[in-house]
Scaffold this active site. Structure first.
Site, PDB file in Angstrom:
ATOM      1  N   ASP A  18      37.851  27.081 -60.888  1.00 12.67           N
ATOM      2  CA  ASP A  18      37.416  27.495 -62.223  1.00 12.67           C
ATOM      3  C   ASP A  18      36.780  28.882 -62.103  1.00 12.67           C
ATOM      4  OD1 ASP A  18      36.160  27.866 -64.655  1.00 12.67           O
ATOM      5  OD2 ASP A  18      35.427  25.804 -64.771  1.00 12.67           O
ATOM      6  N   ILE A  19      37.308  29.829 -62.816  1.00 14.90           N
ATOM      7  CA  ILE A  19      36.851  31.210 -62.634  1.00 14.90           C
ATOM      8  C   ILE A  19      35.387  31.400 -63.033  1.00 14.90           C
ATOM      9  CG2 ILE A  19      37.556  32.164 -64.877  1.00 14.90           C
ATOM     10  CD1 ILE A  19      38.686  34.574 -63.170  1.00 14.90           C
ATOM     11  N   ASN A  32      42.229  38.158 -76.115  1.00 16.86           N
ATOM     12  CA  ASN A  32      43.213  38.641 -77.097  1.00 16.86           C
ATOM     13  C   ASN A  32      42.653  39.918 -77.715  1.00 16.86           C
ATOM     14  OD1 ASN A  32      41.652  37.931 -79.598  1.00 16.86           O
ATOM     15  ND2 ASN A  32      41.865  35.896 -78.689  1.00 16.86           N
ATOM     16  N   ASP A  42      39.574  32.100 -71.734  1.00 17.47           N
ATOM     17  CA  ASP A  42      38.691  32.859 -72.632  1.00 17.47           C
ATOM     18  C   ASP A  42      37.588  31.944 -73.183  1.00 17.47           C
ATOM     19  OD1 ASP A  42      37.808  34.972 -74.215  1.00 17.47           O
ATOM     20  OD2 ASP A  42      39.518  34.943 -75.594  1.00 17.47           O
ATOM     21  N   SER A 131      48.068  35.849 -69.002  1.00 12.52           N
ATOM     22  CA  SER A 131      49.282  35.656 -69.828  1.00 12.52           C
ATOM     23  C   SER A 131      50.093  34.403 -69.539  1.00 12.52           C
ATOM     24  CB  SER A 131      50.235  36.870 -69.758  1.00 12.52           C
ATOM     25  OG  SER A 131      49.812  37.910 -70.620  1.00 12.52           O
ATOM     26  N   GLY A 133      49.267  31.215 -69.750  1.00  9.92           N
ATOM     27  CA  GLY A 133      48.932  30.007 -70.508  1.00  9.92           C
ATOM     28  C   GLY A 133      49.544  30.111 -71.894  1.00  9.92           C
TER      29      GLY A 133
HETATM   30  N1  AR6 Z   1      39.640  29.262 -64.639  1.00 10.96           N
HETATM   31  C1  AR6 Z   1      40.761  29.838 -64.175  1.00 10.96           C
HETATM   32  N2  AR6 Z   1      41.932  29.787 -64.826  1.00 10.96           N
HETATM   33  C2  AR6 Z   1      41.965  29.121 -66.005  1.00 10.96           C
HETATM   34  C3  AR6 Z   1      40.836  28.499 -66.565  1.00 10.96           C
HETATM   35  C4  AR6 Z   1      39.622  28.579 -65.828  1.00 10.96           C
HETATM   36  N3  AR6 Z   1      38.490  28.036 -66.278  1.00 10.96           N
HETATM   37  N4  AR6 Z   1      41.206  27.933 -67.757  1.00 10.96           N
HETATM   38  C5  AR6 Z   1      42.520  28.189 -67.924  1.00 10.96           C
HETATM   39  N5  AR6 Z   1      42.989  28.895 -66.864  1.00 10.96           N
HETATM   40  P1  AR6 Z   1      45.250  31.321 -71.030  1.00 10.96           P
HETATM   41  P2  AR6 Z   1      46.768  33.744 -71.762  1.00 10.96           P
HETATM   42  C6  AR6 Z   1      44.345  29.411 -66.606  1.00 10.96           C
HETATM   43  O1  AR6 Z   1      45.983  30.519 -72.034  1.00 10.96           O
HETATM   44  O2  AR6 Z   1      48.061  33.065 -71.470  1.00 10.96           O
HETATM   45  C7  AR6 Z   1      43.250  32.503 -75.372  1.00 10.96           C
HETATM   46  O3  AR6 Z   1      43.134  31.749 -76.548  1.00 10.96           O
HETATM   47  C8  AR6 Z   1      45.499  28.783 -67.334  1.00 10.96           C
HETATM   48  O4  AR6 Z   1      45.913  27.579 -66.685  1.00 10.96           O
HETATM   49  O5  AR6 Z   1      43.779  31.135 -70.901  1.00 10.96           O
HETATM   50  O6  AR6 Z   1      46.559  35.140 -71.272  1.00 10.96           O
HETATM   51  C9  AR6 Z   1      42.899  33.962 -75.584  1.00 10.96           C
HETATM   52  O7  AR6 Z   1      41.876  34.122 -76.554  1.00 10.96           O
HETATM   53  C10 AR6 Z   1      46.571  29.874 -67.227  1.00 10.96           C
HETATM   54  O8  AR6 Z   1      47.231  29.812 -65.963  1.00 10.96           O
HETATM   55  O9  AR6 Z   1      45.480  32.932 -71.268  1.00 10.96           O
HETATM   56  C11 AR6 Z   1      44.203  34.542 -76.039  1.00 10.96           C
HETATM   57  O10 AR6 Z   1      44.387  34.353 -77.419  1.00 10.96           O
HETATM   58  C12 AR6 Z   1      45.741  31.159 -67.241  1.00 10.96           C
HETATM   59  O11 AR6 Z   1      44.374  30.761 -67.042  1.00 10.96           O
HETATM   60  C13 AR6 Z   1      45.227  33.765 -75.265  1.00 10.96           C
HETATM   61  O12 AR6 Z   1      44.618  32.502 -74.971  1.00 10.96           O
HETATM   62  C14 AR6 Z   1      45.849  31.943 -68.532  1.00 10.96           C
HETATM   63  O13 AR6 Z   1      45.949  31.056 -69.634  1.00 10.96           O
HETATM   64  C15 AR6 Z   1      45.575  34.437 -73.958  1.00 10.96           C
HETATM   65  O14 AR6 Z   1      46.610  33.724 -73.343  1.00 10.96           O
END
Ligand code: AR6
Length: 188
Positions: A18-19, A32, A42, A131, A133
């Site tokens: 978990d980051i 975003n 986020d 990007s 997720g």
């Molecule tokens: N620690 C590390 N990685 C994580 C964590 C965590 N706690 N939680 C999720 N991930 P995403 P995006 C991973 O969707 O695709 C948001 O609503 C997750 O499994 O968080 O860049 C923003 O506000 C995935 O591999 O980001 C934007 O609107 C990675 O983090 C949008 O989502 C990125 O997933 C950005 O989408």
């Protein structure tokens, strides 16, 4: 899972976790353009940092043209309740709409975040897999783009010295490990 790769006197670490728990100078956020929080990583970062983070983001927003951070861009705030003293908010590309520009825009997030480390004298940064997720970038395509950008920045500049890629789940960990063995080898 933790894998370390050396590039001269610099290090890239891949780990699962978990980051928000990372003890580094800065953590990167997959934000975003509106910069006021969201789901995924986020949401986790905003919850852990506390409400001062969204206030700091509002102040940054006021300095940006149209109140939005462009795709590929990065801005820095304090980390508030996080262990990390800073958060670097990046906006990755939405895979389905970026088309052929997706790799350049994704690489730009990592490059701009590392430039901010340099400008602020920060030695270590942790990135999530930007990007991959909600924004739908396939892991096996994003991983080599991210790691190649990290590699080039580490080789070109004195700071940061350590980059940690914090992967959420086994699929992400496997995709980055496979890419790192290509892009960052030899492994130590
Ligand atoms: N620690 C590390 N990685 C994580 C964590 C965590 N706690 N939680 C999720 N991930 P995403 P995006 C991973 O969707 O695709 C948001 O609503 C997750 O499994 O968080 O860049 C923003 O506000 C995935 O591999 O980001 C934007 O609107 C990675 O983090 C949008 O989502 C990125 O997933 C950005 O989408």
């Amino acid at each position: 899972m933790e894998h370390r790769y050396s590039l001269g006197n610099k290090t890239v670490v891949l780990l699962e976790g978990d980051i928000v728990r990372q003890d580094v100078d800065a953590i990167a956020n997959a934000a975003n353009g509106g910069l006021l929080g969201g789901g995924g990583v986020d949401g986790a970062i905003h919850r852990a940092a506390g409400p001062e983070l969204v206030e700091a983001c509002r102040r940054v927003k006021r300095t940006l043209a149209g109140g939005r951070l462009e795709t590929g861009g990065a801005v820095l705030t304090a980390g508030f309740k996080l262990r990390a003293r800073h958060v670097i908010h990046c906006v990755g590309p939405v895979y389905a709409s970026a088309g052929a520009e997706a790799p350049r825009l994704l690489a730009s997030c990592y490059r701009n975040a590392m430039r901010l480390c340099r400008e602020h004298g920060l030695r270590s940064i942790a990135f999530p897999s930007i990007s991959t997720g909600v924004y739908g970038y396939p892991l096996d395509e994003a991983a080599p783009v991210a790691l190649q950008a990290v590699r080039e920045e580490l080789e070109a500049h004195a700071l940061p010295e350590e980059v940690r890629i914090v992967l959420f789940g086994d699929l992400a960990a496997r995709a980055y490990k496979a890419a790192a063995d290509e892009v960052l080898s030899p492994r130590v």
